[in-house]
Design an enzyme around this catalytic site. Structure first.
Site, PDB file in Angstrom:
ATOM      1  N   CYS A 166       0.832  -1.216  -0.091  1.00 31.54           N
ATOM      2  CA  CYS A 166      -0.154   0.100   0.020  1.00 31.54           C
ATOM      3  C   CYS A 166       0.761   1.195  -0.095  1.00 31.54           C
ATOM      4  O   CYS A 166       1.896   1.307   0.617  1.00 31.54           O
ATOM      5  CB  CYS A 166      -0.591   0.143   1.313  1.00 31.54           C
ATOM      6  SG  CYS A 166      -1.505  -1.274   1.566  1.00 31.54           S
ATOM      7  N   ARG A 217       2.231   0.651  -5.967  1.00 27.44           N
ATOM      8  CA  ARG A 217       2.503  -0.010  -4.729  1.00 27.44           C
ATOM      9  C   ARG A 217       1.152  -0.692  -4.415  1.00 27.44           C
ATOM     10  O   ARG A 217       1.055  -1.723  -3.623  1.00 27.44           O
ATOM     11  CB  ARG A 217       2.860   0.823  -3.483  1.00 27.44           C
ATOM     12  CG  ARG A 217       4.048   1.544  -3.665  1.00 27.44           C
ATOM     13  CD  ARG A 217       4.059   2.558  -2.502  1.00 27.44           C
ATOM     14  NE  ARG A 217       4.599   1.821  -1.170  1.00 27.44           N
ATOM     15  CZ  ARG A 217       5.706   1.809  -0.808  1.00 27.44           C
ATOM     16  NH1 ARG A 217       6.751   2.362  -1.340  1.00 27.44           N
ATOM     17  NH2 ARG A 217       5.878   0.911   0.393  1.00 27.44           N
ATOM     18  N   TRP A 272      -3.305  -2.300  -1.328  1.00 31.30           N
ATOM     19  CA  TRP A 272      -3.273  -3.621  -1.859  1.00 31.30           C
ATOM     20  C   TRP A 272      -3.684  -4.661  -0.582  1.00 31.30           C
ATOM     21  O   TRP A 272      -3.008  -4.797   0.350  1.00 31.30           O
ATOM     22  CB  TRP A 272      -1.395  -4.022  -2.305  1.00 31.30           C
ATOM     23  CG  TRP A 272      -1.274  -5.259  -2.747  1.00 31.30           C
ATOM     24  CD1 TRP A 272      -1.328  -5.504  -4.194  1.00 31.30           C
ATOM     25  CD2 TRP A 272      -1.041  -6.545  -2.123  1.00 31.30           C
ATOM     26  NE1 TRP A 272      -1.174  -6.846  -4.391  1.00 31.30           N
ATOM     27  CE2 TRP A 272      -0.884  -7.618  -3.106  1.00 31.30           C
ATOM     28  CE3 TRP A 272      -0.653  -6.955  -1.157  1.00 31.30           C
ATOM     29  CZ2 TRP A 272      -0.501  -8.837  -3.064  1.00 31.30           C
ATOM     30  CZ3 TRP A 272      -0.507  -8.370  -0.491  1.00 31.30           C
ATOM     31  CH2 TRP A 272      -0.387  -9.255  -1.564  1.00 31.30           C
ATOM     32  N   ASN A 329       0.036   0.921   6.013  1.00 35.65           N
ATOM     33  CA  ASN A 329       0.805  -0.003   5.201  1.00 35.65           C
ATOM     34  C   ASN A 329       1.481  -1.022   6.106  1.00 35.65           C
ATOM     35  O   ASN A 329       2.081  -0.562   6.949  1.00 35.65           O
ATOM     36  CB  ASN A 329       1.726   0.693   4.378  1.00 35.65           C
ATOM     37  CG  ASN A 329       2.684  -0.383   3.423  1.00 35.65           C
ATOM     38  OD1 ASN A 329       1.920  -1.414   3.175  1.00 35.65           O
ATOM     39  ND2 ASN A 329       3.879   0.016   3.105  1.00 35.65           N
ATOM     40  N   GLY A 330       0.925  -2.464   5.768  1.00 35.98           N
ATOM     41  CA  GLY A 330       1.630  -3.384   6.771  1.00 35.98           C
ATOM     42  C   GLY A 330       0.600  -4.401   7.144  1.00 35.98           C
ATOM     43  O   GLY A 330      -0.396  -4.248   6.819  1.00 35.98           O
ATOM     44  N   GLU A 368      12.670 -16.506 -15.467  1.00 32.82           N
ATOM     45  CA  GLU A 368      12.311 -14.898 -15.392  1.00 32.82           C
ATOM     46  C   GLU A 368      11.171 -14.754 -16.740  1.00 32.82           C
ATOM     47  O   GLU A 368      10.341 -13.887 -16.586  1.00 32.82           O
ATOM     48  CB  GLU A 368      13.530 -14.246 -15.639  1.00 32.82           C
ATOM     49  CG  GLU A 368      13.416 -12.506 -15.878  1.00 32.82           C
ATOM     50  CD  GLU A 368      12.519 -11.968 -15.037  1.00 32.82           C
ATOM     51  OE1 GLU A 368      12.148 -12.638 -13.784  1.00 32.82           O
ATOM     52  OE2 GLU A 368      12.174 -10.879 -15.093  1.00 32.82           O
ATOM     53  N   LYS A 381       7.789 -13.426 -16.180  1.00 39.15           N
ATOM     54  CA  LYS A 381       7.335 -12.195 -16.964  1.00 39.15           C
ATOM     55  C   LYS A 381       5.664 -12.378 -17.638  1.00 39.15           C
ATOM     56  O   LYS A 381       4.879 -11.729 -17.655  1.00 39.15           O
ATOM     57  CB  LYS A 381       8.354 -11.774 -17.979  1.00 39.15           C
ATOM     58  CG  LYS A 381       9.353 -10.922 -17.376  1.00 39.15           C
ATOM     59  CD  LYS A 381       9.205  -9.292 -17.237  1.00 39.15           C
ATOM     60  CE  LYS A 381       8.922  -9.363 -15.733  1.00 39.15           C
ATOM     61  NZ  LYS A 381       9.836  -9.618 -14.717  1.00 39.15           N
ATOM     62  N   GLU A 422       2.926 -12.988 -15.066  1.00 38.06           N
ATOM     63  CA  GLU A 422       2.768 -11.729 -14.357  1.00 38.06           C
ATOM     64  C   GLU A 422       1.820 -10.685 -15.249  1.00 38.06           C
ATOM     65  O   GLU A 422       0.771 -10.054 -14.580  1.00 38.06           O
ATOM     66  CB  GLU A 422       3.928 -11.022 -14.136  1.00 38.06           C
ATOM     67  CG  GLU A 422       4.891 -11.253 -12.931  1.00 38.06           C
ATOM     68  CD  GLU A 422       6.041 -10.321 -12.718  1.00 38.06           C
ATOM     69  OE1 GLU A 422       6.251  -9.770 -11.858  1.00 38.06           O
ATOM     70  OE2 GLU A 422       6.729 -10.343 -13.541  1.00 38.06           O
ATOM     71  N   HIS A 480      11.829 -35.569 -16.841  1.00 33.27           N
ATOM     72  CA  HIS A 480      11.242 -36.122 -15.478  1.00 33.27           C
ATOM     73  C   HIS A 480       9.988 -35.844 -15.131  1.00 33.27           C
ATOM     74  O   HIS A 480       9.808 -35.871 -13.802  1.00 33.27           O
ATOM     75  CB  HIS A 480      12.509 -35.676 -14.454  1.00 33.27           C
ATOM     76  CG  HIS A 480      13.895 -36.469 -15.003  1.00 33.27           C
ATOM     77  ND1 HIS A 480      14.139 -37.516 -14.703  1.00 33.27           N
ATOM     78  CD2 HIS A 480      15.093 -35.600 -15.427  1.00 33.27           C
ATOM     79  CE1 HIS A 480      15.244 -37.782 -15.180  1.00 33.27           C
ATOM     80  NE2 HIS A 480      15.851 -36.575 -15.467  1.00 33.27           N
ATOM     81  N   LYS A 528       4.207  -3.634  -6.673  1.00 33.96           N
ATOM     82  CA  LYS A 528       5.626  -3.524  -6.924  1.00 33.96           C
ATOM     83  C   LYS A 528       6.391  -3.973  -5.791  1.00 33.96           C
ATOM     84  O   LYS A 528       7.519  -4.313  -5.812  1.00 33.96           O
ATOM     85  CB  LYS A 528       5.956  -1.908  -7.233  1.00 33.96           C
ATOM     86  CG  LYS A 528       7.181  -1.747  -7.672  1.00 33.96           C
ATOM     87  CD  LYS A 528       7.621  -2.012  -9.353  1.00 33.96           C
ATOM     88  CE  LYS A 528       8.868  -1.978  -9.730  1.00 33.96           C
ATOM     89  NZ  LYS A 528       9.345  -2.940 -10.454  1.00 33.96           N
TER      90      LYS A 528
HETATM   91  C1  G6P Z   1       7.308  -8.050  -6.202  1.00 36.66           C
HETATM   92  C2  G6P Z   1       7.637  -7.569  -7.551  1.00 36.66           C
HETATM   93  C3  G6P Z   1       8.497  -8.127  -8.324  1.00 36.66           C
HETATM   94  C4  G6P Z   1       9.747  -8.060  -7.723  1.00 36.66           C
HETATM   95  C5  G6P Z   1       9.753  -8.687  -6.254  1.00 36.66           C
HETATM   96  C6  G6P Z   1      10.947  -8.398  -5.380  1.00 36.66           C
HETATM   97  O1  G6P Z   1       6.969  -9.316  -6.354  1.00 36.66           O
HETATM   98  O2  G6P Z   1       6.175  -7.642  -8.349  1.00 36.66           O
HETATM   99  O3  G6P Z   1       8.630  -7.395  -9.852  1.00 36.66           O
HETATM  100  O4  G6P Z   1      10.800  -8.818  -8.472  1.00 36.66           O
HETATM  101  O5  G6P Z   1       8.429  -8.204  -5.537  1.00 36.66           O
HETATM  102  O6  G6P Z   1      10.921  -6.977  -5.368  1.00 36.66           O
HETATM  103  P1  G6P Z   1      12.470  -6.233  -4.790  1.00 36.66           P
HETATM  104  O7  G6P Z   1      11.932  -4.740  -4.488  1.00 36.66           O
HETATM  105  O8  G6P Z   1      12.711  -6.927  -3.606  1.00 36.66           O
HETATM  106  O9  G6P Z   1      13.329  -6.478  -5.884  1.00 36.66           O
END
Ligand code: G6P
Length: 605
Positions: free
Chosen positions: A2, A27, A74, A98-99, A477, A481, A484, A500, A600
Site C-alpha cells: 500500500c 504499490r 493492496w 501499510n503493513g 524469468e 514475466k 505476471e 522427468h 511492486k
Molecule cells: C514483487 C514485484 C517483483 C519483484 C519482487 C521483489 O513481487 O512484483 O517485480 O521482483 O517483488 O522485489 P524487490 O523490490 O525486492 O526486488
C-alpha cells in the site's frame, strides 16, 4: 504494498494528495481514499478500484482541507471494496496504514465489547485504539503513542484527529515511511516517489520511530519515546523520472532504457579505462569462503544467474535462497560468509528480514538495491547501488538487467581477489560487460519481430521456457514475466529436467521457448529441444547467429539475438523475454503496468 501520503499546510491538499497517490499506484491499486480536515471537521472520500475511481468520486462530491492523509491499497485483510478502503475512521481518529497488524484479532475482540467495527481490515483497530484513548481523556499525542505500544506487526501509518487540524501523527515499524520538508508545509510518504512533486528534502524514519508533524515543524521520537534526530536526505532525480514520455507503458519505457541503465550500473563497478572491476573498498572477497544471496521474485532469478558466475569464474561457493524460505529455515551460517540481499526496492519484507537475520548472526552483509535511501541500503554493512532509476512498471525489467550487470562485476572482483581469474581473463570479461549496452540496443531492434511472434503465443493458455546453465534462471524469468502481465500459465524449466515429468504436458502446438545461445551446453539443449519437438511442441528458438546456423532446421520460429560473450549472454537473452511477455500482454489487452493482484514493493511477508 500500500502507498501512503499525507500533507499538512495552509492551502488545500486534495488535488496534491491524489497526484501523490497516482505516483504510488504501483504499490497497490485495489482501492484508494483520502481523509481531510477543514476547520477541524473530518471528511472522507473512498472508492474501490484504481485512483481514477477516487477522482470520479471526488468530482461528484469534493472534499478538501489544509491537512489530509491518503492511501492506495493492496489488500491483505479484507476483500478490496469501498468499505475496506483506507482511511479508516473511528470517532475522532482517521488512519491510513501499510503493513499488517498481527495481533489485530486479539485487539478487535477486546475493543468489540464497547465499539462497533465496520470493516474486515486489521487497520481499523488502530483508529479505535486512538479514539478510545482520546475518550479516556488522553491528549492526542499520548493517545497516539500509547496506542502504538499495543500494536504488534508491521506498519507505516499516518493519522489525523477530528478537531485537531494543526497536527498529523505518523509511525513506522517494519514498513518504510519518510517525512518531506516544504516551505510552510510538511509531508509524509511511503517513499520518495510519493513526495516527488512536493519535496526533495526527506527524513526517513527508523524502526520504531514515530513523529508529530505540524505545517512548519516535526518532532521525531524513537521506540522508547525519546526525542530523536534523523538526518535529512536530499533526493535527486525529480518528478520527470516517473513520467511515461512517449511510451505506451512504463514497462516498455523501462525496457528501452536498458542500454542506458546498464551503462550506469557499469560505470559504478567497472573501470572502463583500465578494463577492470572497480568495487567499493569495503567489499573484499579475499577472506570470503561462501556467498549467500537472498531475494524474492525477479531479483531471485538474478541471484541464481550469479551463482553460475561466482562458481565458474571465482570458484566461490554460493547459496541462493528465496527470502520467505530462508528467514524461517534456521539456515546454518558459516563464518567468513558474505550475505548479499538483492532487491530493486530495498524494502521487500522477507528479504529485509533475511538481511537482519544474517547481520545479527555477525555475517558481513551487503544490499544490492535500486533505491539507495531504502531500509536495506541503510541497514546493510555495504550498500551497492544499481542506479537503474525509478522502476514503475510492476513487472521488473531494467532493474533485473542492472542487478545482473552489478553481480557480474562483483564476480570479476571476486575472481581477481581469489586468483581464479588472471589479468587477461578479467579484461576479457570486463570487455564483454562494457559491450553489453550496445548489444542490448541491437537486441531492441528485434522488437517488431518479437511483437509478431508474441501474437501466436498470446493465443495459448500455457507455455514452457527451457534453458541450461545460467539460462535456466532466464527461462524462469521469461515464464514469470509472461505469467505476471499476460496471465498465460507458463513454466520455466531446466531443459534437461523436463523429461522427468513436465514433458507429459506437451501436446500438439504447446509453445516451448528455448533459450540457447551457442555455448558449451548448446548441443545438449538442442537435444532437449528435439525431445519436445517430436512430441508436437511448437518451438520458438532464441539463439545467436552461430546457434541459428546449427539449429535453424529444428525450430518453427527463430529469433537471432546479437552474439555476445557466453558470460554476458543471459543479459542479452533477457531482452527477448521481456519483449515477448510485453507484447503478448498488449495483444491480450491486460493492464501491463499494473497487473491484477500484484504490487511492486511487497512490504508484508
Ligand atoms: C514483487 C514485484 C517483483 C519483484 C519482487 C521483489 O513481487 O512484483 O517485480 O521482483 O517483488 O522485489 P524487490 O523490490 O525486492 O526486488
Amino acid at each position: 504494498m500500500c502507498g501512503i501520503i499525507g500533507i499538512i499546510g495552509t492551502s488545500e491538499v486534495t488535488e496534491r494528495l491524489v497526484d501523490g497517490l497516482k505516483r504510488l499506484e504501483y504499490r497497490g491499486y485495489d482501492s484508494s481514499g483520502i481523509a481531510v480536515l477543514k476547520g477541524g471537521v473530518l471528511n472522507r472520500a473512498r472508492a474501490e478500484g484504481k485512483i481514477k475511481a477516487l477522482e470520479a468520486r471526488l468530482a461528484e462530491k469534493h472534499v478538501d482541507g489544509s491537512i489530509g492523509i491518503a492511501h492506495t491499497r493492496w489488500a491483505t485483510h479484507g476483500v478490496p471494496n469501498k468499505t475496506n478502503a483506507h482511511p479508516h475512521i473511528s470517532g475522532r481518529a482517521a488512519v491510513v496504514h501499510n503493513g499488517i497488524i498481527e495481533n489485530f484479532i486479539e485487539l478487535r475482540e477486546a475493543l468489540s465489547k464497547t465499539r462497533k467495527f465496520e470493516t474486515e481490515t486489521d487497520t481499523e483497530v488502530i483508529a479505535h485504539l486512538v479514539d478510545d484513548a482520546l475518550n479516556a481523556g488522553l491528549s492526542p499525542i499520548d493517545a497516539f503513542s500509547q496506542s502504538l505500544k499495543k500494536l504488534r506487526g508491521a506498519y507505516a501509518l499516518s493519522l489525523i484527529i477530528d478537531g485537531q487540524d494543526d497536527t498529523m501523527f505518523i509511525a513506522r515499524s517494519g514498513s518504510p515511511l519518510a517525512i518531506g520538508l516544504g516551505e510552510g508545509e510538511t509531508y509524509a510518504g511511503s517513499d520518495a516517489m510519493a513526495l516527488a512533486q512536493l519535496s526533495n528534502r526527506l527524513i526517513y524514519l527508523e524502526e520504531g520511530d514515530w513523529a508529530v508533524l505540524t505545517k512548519d515543524s516535526y518532532h521525531i521520537f524513537d521506540e522508547n519515546d525519546v526525542p530523536a534526530e534523523r538526518p535529512i536526505s536530499i533526493i535527486s532525480g525529480g518528478p520527470a523520472m516517473a513520467e511515461k514520455g512517449n511510451y505506451r507503458h512504463f514497462m516498455l519505457k523501462e525496457i528501452y532504457e536498458q542500454p542506458e541503465t546498464i551503462g550506469r550500473t557499469l560505470s559504478n563497478y567497472i573501470d572502463e579505462f583500465r578494463v577492470k572491476a572497480d568495487l567499493p573498498d569495503a567489499l573484499s572477497f579475499s577472506h570470503i569462503d561462501r556467498i549467500i544471496i537472498v531475494a524474492c521474485g525477479t531479483a531471485s532469478y538474478a541471484a541464481m544467474v550469479a551463482k553460475y558466475w561466482f562458481e565458474q569464474y571465482a570458484g566461490l561457493a554460493v547459496d541462493i535462497d528465496i527470502a520467505s524460505e530462508f528467514r524461517y529455515r534456521k539456515p546454518v551460517l558459516m563464518k567468513n560468509s558474505l550475505f548479499i540481499a538483492v532487491s530493486q526496492s530495498g524494502e521487500t519484507a522477507d528479504t529485509l528480514a533475511a538481511l537482519r537475520y544474517c547481520k545479527q548472526a555477525g555475517i558481513k552483509t551487503a544490499a544490492l538495491v535500486n533505491v539507495m535511501t531504502s531500509t536495506m541500503a541503510r541497514e546493510a554493512d555495504i550498500a551497492l547501488p544499481i542506479n537503474a532509476g525509478p522502476e514503475i512498471g510492476v513487472a521488473s525489467t531494467k532493474a533485473f538487467t542492472s542487478q545482473l550487470t552489478a553481480l557480474a562485476a562483483l564476480t570479476l572482483a571476486a575472481g581477481r581477489a581469489r586468483k581464479t581469474l588472471n589479468a587477461d581473463m578479467e579484461t576479457e570479461l570486463a570487455q564483454a560487460l562494457i559491450q553489453t549496452p550496445r548489444l542490448v540496443s541491437e537486441a531492441l531492434k528485434l522488437d517488431p519481430k518479437i511483437e509478431a511472434m508474441s501474437d501466436d503465443l498470446s493465443k495459448h493458455s500455457s507455455a514452457f521456457y527451457l534453458g541450461r546453465g545460467p539460462h535456466v534462471p532466464i527461462a524462469f524469468e521469461g515464464a514469470l514475466k509472461l505469467k505476471e502481465i499476460s496471465y498465460i500459465h507458463a513454466e520455466g524449466y531446466a531443459a534437461g529436467e523436463l523429461k522427468h515429468g513436465p514433458i507429459a504436458l506437451i501436446e500438439d502446438g504447446t509453445p516451448v521457448i528455448v533459450i540457447a545461445p551457442m555455448d558449451e551446453l548448446f548441443e545438449k539443449t538442442i537435444s532437449n529441444l528435439q525431445e519436445v519437438a517430436s512430441r508436437g511442441a511448437h518451438i520458438l528458438l532464441i539463439t545467436d547467429k552461430e546457434g541459428a546456423a546449427f539449429a535453424e532446421a529444428f525450430a518453427h520460429e527463430l529469433l537471432i539475438l546479437p552474439t555476445s560473450h557466453a558470460f554476458t549472454a543471459p543479459i542479452i537473452m533477457s531482452i527477448a523475454m521481456q519483449l515477448l511477455a510485453y507484447h503478448a500482454a498488449v495483444h491480450l489487452g491486460t493492464d501491463v503496468d499494473q497487473p491484477r493482484n500484484l504490487a511492486k514493493s511487497v512490504t508484508v511477508e
